[in-house]
Design a protein around this motif. Structure first.
Motif, mmCIF file in Angstrom:
data_model
loop_
_atom_site.group_PDB
_atom_site.id
_atom_site.type_symbol
_atom_site.label_atom_id
_atom_site.label_comp_id
_atom_site.label_asym_id
_atom_site.label_seq_id
_atom_site.Cartn_x
_atom_site.Cartn_y
_atom_site.Cartn_z
ATOM 1 N N ARG A 134 0.836 -1.202 0.000
ATOM 2 C CA ARG A 134 0.000 0.000 0.000
ATOM 3 C C ARG A 134 0.873 1.255 0.000
ATOM 4 N NH1 ARG A 134 -5.256 -0.059 2.593
ATOM 5 N NH2 ARG A 134 -5.334 2.021 1.750
ATOM 6 N N SER A 135 2.140 1.122 0.329
ATOM 7 C CA SER A 135 3.063 2.267 0.318
ATOM 8 C C SER A 135 3.746 2.436 -1.034
ATOM 9 C CB SER A 135 4.139 2.081 1.393
ATOM 10 O OG SER A 135 3.556 2.017 2.663
ATOM 11 N N TRP A 136 3.557 1.494 -1.929
ATOM 12 C CA TRP A 136 4.246 1.516 -3.212
ATOM 13 C C TRP A 136 3.572 2.457 -4.199
ATOM 14 C CZ3 TRP A 136 4.793 -4.482 -4.133
ATOM 15 C CH2 TRP A 136 5.620 -5.011 -3.136
ATOM 16 N N GLY A 137 4.360 2.917 -5.162
ATOM 17 C CA GLY A 137 3.844 3.672 -6.299
ATOM 18 C C GLY A 137 3.752 2.727 -7.488
ATOM 19 N N TRP A 138 2.668 2.811 -8.238
ATOM 20 C CA TRP A 138 2.408 1.900 -9.354
ATOM 21 C C TRP A 138 2.180 2.675 -10.640
ATOM 22 C CZ3 TRP A 138 2.185 -3.356 -8.219
ATOM 23 C CH2 TRP A 138 2.063 -3.691 -6.874
ATOM 24 N N ASN A 139 2.594 2.085 -11.759
ATOM 25 C CA ASN A 139 2.224 2.565 -13.086
ATOM 26 C C ASN A 139 1.396 1.462 -13.733
ATOM 27 O OD1 ASN A 139 5.351 3.935 -12.979
ATOM 28 N ND2 ASN A 139 3.612 5.230 -13.474
ATOM 29 N N LEU A 140 0.631 1.816 -14.747
ATOM 30 C CA LEU A 140 -0.270 0.859 -15.385
ATOM 31 C C LEU A 140 0.161 0.582 -16.817
ATOM 32 C CD1 LEU A 140 -2.819 -0.788 -14.834
ATOM 33 C CD2 LEU A 140 -4.151 1.121 -15.750
ATOM 34 N N LYS A 141 0.387 -0.703 -17.111
ATOM 35 C CA LYS A 141 0.762 -1.141 -18.456
ATOM 36 C C LYS A 141 -0.402 -1.896 -19.090
ATOM 37 C CE LYS A 141 5.684 -1.977 -17.558
ATOM 38 N NZ LYS A 141 6.707 -3.037 -17.465
ATOM 39 N N VAL A 142 -0.433 -1.857 -20.425
ATOM 40 C CA VAL A 142 -1.353 -2.715 -21.173
ATOM 41 C C VAL A 142 -0.525 -3.508 -22.175
ATOM 42 C CG1 VAL A 142 -3.408 -1.279 -20.894
ATOM 43 C CG2 VAL A 142 -1.895 -0.867 -22.832
ATOM 44 N N LYS A 143 -0.947 -4.741 -22.408
ATOM 45 C CA LYS A 143 -0.262 -5.613 -23.354
ATOM 46 C C LYS A 143 -1.254 -6.023 -24.430
ATOM 47 C CE LYS A 143 2.580 -9.769 -23.588
ATOM 48 N NZ LYS A 143 3.117 -10.911 -22.828
ATOM 49 N N TRP A 151 2.454 1.993 -21.741
ATOM 50 C CA TRP A 151 1.931 2.625 -20.534
ATOM 51 C C TRP A 151 0.536 3.131 -20.866
ATOM 52 C CZ3 TRP A 151 4.590 1.352 -16.557
ATOM 53 C CH2 TRP A 151 5.989 1.329 -16.577
ATOM 54 N N ALA A 152 -0.427 2.859 -20.000
ATOM 55 C CA ALA A 152 -1.802 3.328 -20.211
ATOM 56 C C ALA A 152 -2.000 4.740 -19.678
ATOM 57 C CB ALA A 152 -2.785 2.376 -19.536
ATOM 58 N N SER A 153 -1.072 5.211 -18.851
ATOM 59 C CA SER A 153 -1.152 6.545 -18.257
ATOM 60 C C SER A 153 0.245 6.971 -17.847
ATOM 61 C CB SER A 153 -2.067 6.500 -17.026
ATOM 62 O OG SER A 153 -2.037 7.716 -16.327
ATOM 63 N N LEU A 161 -4.968 3.076 -5.248
ATOM 64 C CA LEU A 161 -5.446 3.935 -6.331
ATOM 65 C C LEU A 161 -5.209 3.283 -7.693
ATOM 66 C CD1 LEU A 161 -4.336 7.464 -5.050
ATOM 67 C CD2 LEU A 161 -6.635 6.471 -5.023
ATOM 68 N N ILE A 162 -4.223 2.387 -7.781
ATOM 69 C CA ILE A 162 -3.966 1.673 -9.041
ATOM 70 C C ILE A 162 -5.158 0.801 -9.421
ATOM 71 C CG2 ILE A 162 -2.768 -0.286 -7.971
ATOM 72 C CD1 ILE A 162 -1.921 1.301 -11.368
ATOM 73 N N ASP A 163 -5.868 0.288 -8.417
ATOM 74 C CA ASP A 163 -7.018 -0.580 -8.692
ATOM 75 C C ASP A 163 -8.096 0.149 -9.480
ATOM 76 O OD1 ASP A 163 -5.667 -2.494 -7.209
ATOM 77 O OD2 ASP A 163 -6.888 -2.200 -5.401
ATOM 78 N N LEU A 164 -8.341 1.413 -9.142
ATOM 79 C CA LEU A 164 -9.360 2.195 -9.845
ATOM 80 C C LEU A 164 -8.971 2.431 -11.299
ATOM 81 C CD1 LEU A 164 -10.092 4.833 -7.064
ATOM 82 C CD2 LEU A 164 -11.457 2.821 -7.655
ATOM 83 N N ALA A 165 -7.704 2.744 -11.525
ATOM 84 C CA ALA A 165 -7.229 2.972 -12.894
ATOM 85 C C ALA A 165 -7.308 1.677 -13.704
ATOM 86 C CB ALA A 165 -5.797 3.490 -12.879
#
Length: 190
Positions: A134-143, A151-153, A161-165
């Motif tokens: 929960r302390s980590w920062g995440w980016n969102l990828k699509v394959k 990267w999707a964003s 917050l990554i779950d919502l994206a």
């Protein structure tokens, strides 16, 4: 006991104010919302807990994560995900993934890809040294179905917050695939 939504929101706004005041003292100039959001994204949870102790002593760890996530979402609303216009978007704007890098925000890296070509939506750790994800920062990828990864964003998301994206992209993919597989309307001239 877990905090209710209203209390979480109130504490998030108070946290923003405390951090803004502390940063203004050290930087000695006006502090932007994006600077505070970046501070919350990159600062350890225990350091942020120190800021909150000033406002509300004894915050539980689970509540602390919720307050941080709410503060970030207030400071930088939205997901940074861009879909094509229309009732059912068919395209998503993405950027090329460079090995070992978070999104670079380089204009030449942006592409539009068809949502129906995406097979996987994958969170990728961008910042994470603590034990608690929960302390980590995440980016969102699509394959895509051809194996291309994007990267999707450009945004880095904290904790859940990554779950919502991720859900937003998955729902858009589902709607686009359903729309593509609908039978064509019969012509009135037949």
């Amino acid at each position: 006991m877990a905090l209710d939504d209203a209390t979480t929101g109130t504490l998030a706004r108070k946290l923003i104010s405390v951090i803004r005041e502390e940063l203004q003292k050290s930087i000695n100039s006006e502090i932007s919302d994006s600077l505070i959001a970046t501070h919350l994204l990159t600062t350890s949870t225990s350091e942020v807990a120190g800021h909150l102790e000033v406002i509300e002593p004894g915050i539980e760890r689970e509540d602390l994560h919720g307050i941080i996530e709410r503060a970030i979402s207030v400071l930088s609303p939205g997901s940074g995900i861009v879909f094509s216009e229309g009732e059912t978007p068919n395209w998503i704007q993405v950027s090329i993934v460079h090995d070992g890098r978070t999104p670079l925000k380089n204009v030449a890296d942006y592409r539009w890809i068809r949502l129906s070509t995406i097979d996987e939506v994958v969170p990728s750790v961008a910042l994470g040294a603590q034990d608690d994800s929960r302390s980590w920062g995440w980016n969102l990828k699509v394959k895509t179905n051809k194996g291309d990864v994007y990267w999707a964003s450009d945004r880095t998301f904290k904790g859940r917050l990554i779950d919502l994206a991720q859900l937003r992209v998955m729902n858009a993919i589902e709607r686009a695939v359903k729309a593509e597989n609908q039978p064509a309307a019969l012509s009135k001239h037949a």
